[in-house]
Design an enzyme around this catalytic site. Structure first.
Site, short mmCIF file in Angstrom:
data_model
loop_
_atom_site.label_atom_id
_atom_site.label_comp_id
_atom_site.label_asym_id
_atom_site.label_seq_id
_atom_site.Cartn_x
_atom_site.Cartn_y
_atom_site.Cartn_z
N TYR A 147 5.41 -16.13 8.79
CA TYR A 147 6.65 -15.91 8.05
C TYR A 147 7.51 -17.15 8.17
O TYR A 147 7.71 -17.68 9.27
CB TYR A 147 7.40 -14.70 8.63
CG TYR A 147 8.68 -14.36 7.91
CD1 TYR A 147 8.67 -13.95 6.58
CD2 TYR A 147 9.91 -14.44 8.57
CE1 TYR A 147 9.85 -13.63 5.92
CE2 TYR A 147 11.10 -14.11 7.92
CZ TYR A 147 11.06 -13.70 6.59
OH TYR A 147 12.23 -13.37 5.96
N ASP A 242 7.02 -24.48 12.30
CA ASP A 242 8.15 -23.56 12.18
C ASP A 242 8.36 -22.91 13.54
O ASP A 242 7.63 -22.01 13.94
CB ASP A 242 7.85 -22.52 11.09
CG ASP A 242 9.01 -21.53 10.94
OD1 ASP A 242 9.97 -21.58 11.73
OD2 ASP A 242 8.93 -20.68 10.02
N LYS A 270 17.40 -18.85 15.03
CA LYS A 270 17.51 -17.81 16.06
C LYS A 270 18.21 -18.33 17.33
O LYS A 270 19.42 -18.44 17.34
CB LYS A 270 16.13 -17.19 16.32
CG LYS A 270 15.61 -16.55 15.01
CD LYS A 270 14.45 -15.60 15.15
CE LYS A 270 14.26 -14.83 13.84
NZ LYS A 270 13.06 -15.11 13.10
C1 LIG Z 1 13.07 -15.40 11.55
C2 LIG Z 1 12.18 -16.46 11.04
C3 LIG Z 1 12.48 -17.22 9.90
C4 LIG Z 1 13.67 -16.91 9.03
O1 LIG Z 1 14.87 -17.05 9.69
P1 LIG Z 1 16.18 -16.25 9.13
O2 LIG Z 1 17.27 -16.77 10.00
O3 LIG Z 1 15.89 -14.81 9.30
O4 LIG Z 1 16.33 -16.64 7.71
C5 LIG Z 1 11.66 -18.28 9.57
N1 LIG Z 1 10.58 -18.57 10.31
C6 LIG Z 1 10.24 -17.86 11.40
C7 LIG Z 1 9.05 -18.25 12.19
C8 LIG Z 1 11.01 -16.78 11.79
O5 LIG Z 1 10.64 -16.04 12.83
#
Ligand SMILES: *Cc1c(COP(=O)(O)O)cnc(C)c1O
Length: 460
Positions: A147, A242, A270
């Site tokens: 994701y 990411d 986060k």
């Molecule tokens: C949570 C997440 C995102 C998106 O971040 P948001 O602040 O929710 O837009 C992107 N990449 C990873 C790996 C994530 O866990």
């Protein structure tokens, strides 16, 4: 004070569904994949959350990753309070941005510059744009089960089994928008090699969660990640790690530090916002200086780098940098893993517990812990749904999806971890019995059974 009727859970739930789609601001919160209604949360403190009816739960969700210090950590709260008094946003560079950027770059030596955004989604979306702008190429590659937020070009998944290319996974994303997104299976060197053999010189970017944690915890072999580094380098494509979940979570420099691999770009989010909305992308000057105002790749944000969010991020990273923090998180994570494994064995329930540091994932199926999305079987998710409700009834808040992980924070301790383990031992026998949980059972039921249990859900 709110009046009693307004505080009632059912009333608030009904009102939430009246005014917001599904009653939520983000879909998984609606408990669509697990039995029962979601509690509404009124308060968080340390390792616990308290719902609007005063029931307290040990929190294993941590707001889906940011709260590595637990809820309302005194140093974060103090930093935010001080920042707020001096103004919440200026639309101009503030010292907090510089201080947080410096802290991030210290932990990610591959990077010279950071651009702040207000979410992980924006960071990933912008990293894709930057990669395309910098390479002059259009195609991007992502992995099934990873994701990267909900921007159109990244909102694509593969079908189960072999990679499916360019299929939108959301209505409203035209196929033309995702035609340039290739999706590969994780843990599959041959598939990556084949794609690069065919289209290597068209690929701008390969994006991966180096520790995929959004479809269970699909721990990758180091050699697989190294291979992606080699393939991208050979073909002139960029590699994005990411680290929105893993950054500052699995160690100060995230998976980049742990693997020793040097990606071209990193996204974080986060934890870096300490509970405030922050994302960021970072990389070497040659790449980052392609961004406007220095270069042609445009990206902006009204509230990006605002002093309140920066203060929360700085305080969080500073507390994390104290001696022994990550060792402590690892110790608590190991304790939880061992306890869950013991519970599974004693109940004779099939399953494994994947863990890296303070991230854990319970996979309720036979055999090895999966490393690829298509290896997760549907019965695992069904069992998890029953477990979820049984744990909630016992005062433990776990993510309402079999594909989401659990997070340990520094606010947890041996007592709270042992309480989770005891609740699990009590709850886990129910997961094999399809009739064990009435899917319509909501919170009113649970209050009858939770009185004398661990994490007892008593009014806080
Ligand atoms: C949570 C997440 C995102 C998106 O971040 P948001 O602040 O929710 O837009 C992107 N990449 C990873 C790996 C994530 O866990």
């Amino acid at each position: 004070m709110t009046s009693e009727p307004e505080r009632s859970h059912q009333d608030l739930l009904a009102r939430s569904r009246q005014v917001m789609p599904g009653g939520v601001s983000s879909p998984v919160r609606a408990f669509g994949a697990v039995p029962g209604d979601p509690p509404l949360v009124a308060k968080g403190a340390g390792a616990t959350v308290t719902d609007v009816e005063g029931r307290r739960y040990i929190d294993m969700v941590g707001s889906w990753g940011p709260l590595i210090l637990g809820h309302a950590h005194p140093r974060v709260v103090a930093a935010v309070e001080a920042a707020v008094r001096d103004g919440m946003t200026f639309g101009a560079t503030c010292p907090g941005e510089i201080a947080l950027a410096e802290r991030i770059l210290e932990r990610y030596p591959l990077a010279d510059r950071v651009r702040f955004t207000s979410s992980g989604t924006e960071a990933c979306m912008s990293a894709v744009r930057l990669a395309r702008g910098a390479t002059g190429r259009s195609r991007i590659v992502k992995f099934d089960g990873c994701y990267h937020g909900h921007a159109d070009p990244l909102l694509v998944k593969g079908g189960s089994g072999l990679a499916t290319f360019g299929t939108p996974s959301s209505a409203g994303v035209p196929e033309a928008f995702t035609a340039l997104t290739e999706v590969l299976p994780l843990d599959d060197v041959a598939a990556a090699e084949q794609l690069f053999a065919e289209k290597g010189d068209e690929i701008a970017l390969v994006a991966i969660e180096p520790l995929p944690a959004n479809a269970g915890l699909l721990v990758q072999r180091l050699e697989f990640l190294q291979h992606l580094r080699e393939l991208t380098t050979q073909h002139g494509a960029l590699l994005l790690f990411d680290e929105v979940i893993s950054g500052f979570r699995v160690g100060p420099g995230g998976m980049t530090q742990r693997t020793g691999i040097t990606p071209d770009l990193v996204t974080v989010g986060k934890i870096v916002g300490g509970g405030m909305p922050v994302g960021a992308y970072l990389g070497p000057a040659a790449l980052m200086d392609q961004l406007t105002p220095d270069g042609p790749v445009y990206q902006a944000g009204t509230l990006s780098g605002n002093p309140v969010a920066m203060a929360a991020g700085i305080a969080t990273l500073d507390v994390l940098s104290e001696d022994g923090t990550y060792e402590r998180l690892d110790e608590l994570g190991a304790r939880l893993q061992a306890g869950l494994e013991r519970g599974l064995a004693q109940a004779g329930v099939p399953g494994t517990v994947a863990r890296v540091g303070s991230i854990l994932w319970l996979c309720l199926q036979d055999g090895e812990t999966p490393r690829a999305f298509h290896k997760i079987r549907p019965e695992s998710a069904e069992r998890y749904g029953r477990l979820h409700r049984a744990m909630l009834d016992r005062g433990v808040w776990m993510a309402p999806s079999a594909y989401e992980v659990a997070f340990v924070s520094t606010a947890h301790d041996e007592a709270s971890i042992d309480a989770v383990i005891a609740a699990f031992a009590d709850a886990v026998p129910t997961v094999m019995d399809p009739k064990a949980i009435d899917p319509r059972a909501g919170m009113p039921n649970s209050s009858e059974t939770s009185g004398d249990r661990v994490g007892d859900g008593s009014p806080a």
